[in-house]
Design a protein around this motif. Structure first.
Motif, PDB file in Angstrom:
ATOM      1  N   ARG A  60      -1.856 -11.152   7.652  1.00 49.53           N
ATOM      2  CA  ARG A  60      -2.569 -12.431   7.822  1.00 49.53           C
ATOM      3  C   ARG A  60      -2.303 -13.363   6.651  1.00 49.53           C
ATOM      4  O   ARG A  60      -2.100 -14.561   6.838  1.00 49.53           O
ATOM      5  CB  ARG A  60      -4.068 -12.190   7.960  1.00 49.53           C
ATOM      6  CG  ARG A  60      -4.443 -11.681   9.335  1.00 49.53           C
ATOM      7  CD  ARG A  60      -5.918 -11.595   9.499  1.00 49.53           C
ATOM      8  NE  ARG A  60      -6.488 -12.942   9.557  1.00 49.53           N
ATOM      9  CZ  ARG A  60      -7.767 -13.174   9.695  1.00 49.53           C
ATOM     10  NH1 ARG A  60      -8.623 -12.176   9.773  1.00 49.53           N
ATOM     11  NH2 ARG A  60      -8.214 -14.404   9.752  1.00 49.53           N
ATOM     12  N   ARG A  61      -2.311 -12.839   5.446  1.00 47.77           N
ATOM     13  CA  ARG A  61      -2.038 -13.669   4.267  1.00 47.77           C
ATOM     14  C   ARG A  61      -0.627 -14.254   4.320  1.00 47.77           C
ATOM     15  O   ARG A  61      -0.420 -15.433   4.076  1.00 47.77           O
ATOM     16  CB  ARG A  61      -2.189 -12.857   2.984  1.00 47.77           C
ATOM     17  CG  ARG A  61      -3.514 -13.036   2.300  1.00 47.77           C
ATOM     18  CD  ARG A  61      -3.505 -12.460   0.890  1.00 47.77           C
ATOM     19  NE  ARG A  61      -2.999 -11.101   0.802  1.00 47.77           N
ATOM     20  CZ  ARG A  61      -3.723 -10.010   0.955  1.00 47.77           C
ATOM     21  NH1 ARG A  61      -5.007 -10.104   1.205  1.00 47.77           N
ATOM     22  NH2 ARG A  61      -3.182  -8.821   0.857  1.00 47.77           N
ATOM     23  N   ARG A  62       0.324 -13.394   4.642  1.00 48.16           N
ATOM     24  CA  ARG A  62       1.726 -13.838   4.623  1.00 48.16           C
ATOM     25  C   ARG A  62       2.032 -14.841   5.721  1.00 48.16           C
ATOM     26  O   ARG A  62       2.789 -15.782   5.519  1.00 48.16           O
ATOM     27  CB  ARG A  62       2.648 -12.632   4.758  1.00 48.16           C
ATOM     28  CG  ARG A  62       4.101 -13.031   4.774  1.00 48.16           C
ATOM     29  CD  ARG A  62       5.017 -11.876   4.642  1.00 48.16           C
ATOM     30  NE  ARG A  62       6.391 -12.347   4.614  1.00 48.16           N
ATOM     31  CZ  ARG A  62       7.428 -11.573   4.544  1.00 48.16           C
ATOM     32  NH1 ARG A  62       7.273 -10.271   4.485  1.00 48.16           N
ATOM     33  NH2 ARG A  62       8.634 -12.073   4.532  1.00 48.16           N
ATOM     34  N   TYR A  63       1.459 -14.627   6.910  1.00 46.07           N
ATOM     35  CA  TYR A  63       1.835 -15.451   8.052  1.00 46.07           C
ATOM     36  C   TYR A  63       0.773 -16.461   8.459  1.00 46.07           C
ATOM     37  O   TYR A  63       0.851 -17.039   9.533  1.00 46.07           O
ATOM     38  CB  TYR A  63       2.217 -14.557   9.236  1.00 46.07           C
ATOM     39  CG  TYR A  63       3.440 -13.732   8.925  1.00 46.07           C
ATOM     40  CD1 TYR A  63       4.699 -14.295   8.875  1.00 46.07           C
ATOM     41  CD2 TYR A  63       3.331 -12.377   8.651  1.00 46.07           C
ATOM     42  CE1 TYR A  63       5.820 -13.551   8.572  1.00 46.07           C
ATOM     43  CE2 TYR A  63       4.457 -11.617   8.361  1.00 46.07           C
ATOM     44  CZ  TYR A  63       5.687 -12.210   8.324  1.00 46.07           C
ATOM     45  OH  TYR A  63       6.805 -11.472   8.026  1.00 46.07           O
ATOM     46  N   GLY A  64      -0.231 -16.665   7.608  1.00 50.46           N
ATOM     47  CA  GLY A  64      -1.111 -17.800   7.798  1.00 50.46           C
ATOM     48  C   GLY A  64      -2.324 -17.612   8.660  1.00 50.46           C
ATOM     49  O   GLY A  64      -2.789 -18.573   9.264  1.00 50.46           O
ATOM     50  N   GLY A  65      -2.861 -16.417   8.725  1.00 52.04           N
ATOM     51  CA  GLY A  65      -4.093 -16.231   9.483  1.00 52.04           C
ATOM     52  C   GLY A  65      -5.260 -16.886   8.775  1.00 52.04           C
ATOM     53  O   GLY A  65      -5.356 -16.869   7.559  1.00 52.04           O
ATOM     54  N   SER A  66      -6.131 -17.483   9.545  1.00 52.06           N
ATOM     55  CA  SER A  66      -7.343 -18.060   8.951  1.00 52.06           C
ATOM     56  C   SER A  66      -8.540 -17.261   9.429  1.00 52.06           C
ATOM     57  O   SER A  66      -8.460 -16.510  10.391  1.00 52.06           O
ATOM     58  CB  SER A  66      -7.491 -19.525   9.367  1.00 52.06           C
ATOM     59  OG  SER A  66      -7.732 -19.616  10.744  1.00 52.06           O
ATOM     60  N   ARG A  67      -9.679 -17.436   8.782  1.00 56.80           N
ATOM     61  CA  ARG A  67     -10.876 -16.701   9.166  1.00 56.80           C
ATOM     62  C   ARG A  67     -11.294 -17.025  10.592  1.00 56.80           C
ATOM     63  O   ARG A  67     -11.849 -16.206  11.284  1.00 56.80           O
ATOM     64  CB  ARG A  67     -12.009 -17.013   8.200  1.00 56.80           C
ATOM     65  CG  ARG A  67     -11.774 -16.466   6.835  1.00 56.80           C
ATOM     66  CD  ARG A  67     -13.056 -15.823   6.344  1.00 56.80           C
ATOM     67  NE  ARG A  67     -12.870 -15.301   4.994  1.00 56.80           N
ATOM     68  CZ  ARG A  67     -12.660 -14.025   4.754  1.00 56.80           C
ATOM     69  NH1 ARG A  67     -12.615 -13.163   5.712  1.00 56.80           N
ATOM     70  NH2 ARG A  67     -12.508 -13.604   3.520  1.00 56.80           N
TER      71      ARG A  67
END
Length: 71
Positions: A60-67
């Motif tokens: 999620r951090r690397r590919y742009g996941g948001s909460r």
């Protein structure tokens, strides 16, 4: 891919490193596009992380996941 790296002059470590770096950039691009497509199709971060063999939070951090994104 291993052939491409091995195809670089095996006696020249710099040539091998350059070939490996080119391949890594290509793999990174393929993963980024594939993760985006997977998310568009509704796959969860957990499913994507499992396919990549990485922790969900790291993916999620690397590919742009948001909460607010689907988990």
């Amino acid at each position: 891919m291993r052939t491409q790296v091995a195809g670089a002059d095996g006696d020249d470590p710099l040539a091998v490193l350059q070939a490996a770096a080119r391949l890594q950039r290509e793999v990174d691009q393929i993963q980024e596009v594939s993760v985006r497509r997977a998310r568009v199709r509704g796959l969860s971060w957990e499913q994507i992380a499992g396919a990549l063999g990485a922790p969900r939070q790291a993916v999620r951090r690397r590919y742009g996941g948001s909460r607010s994104a689907r988990t």
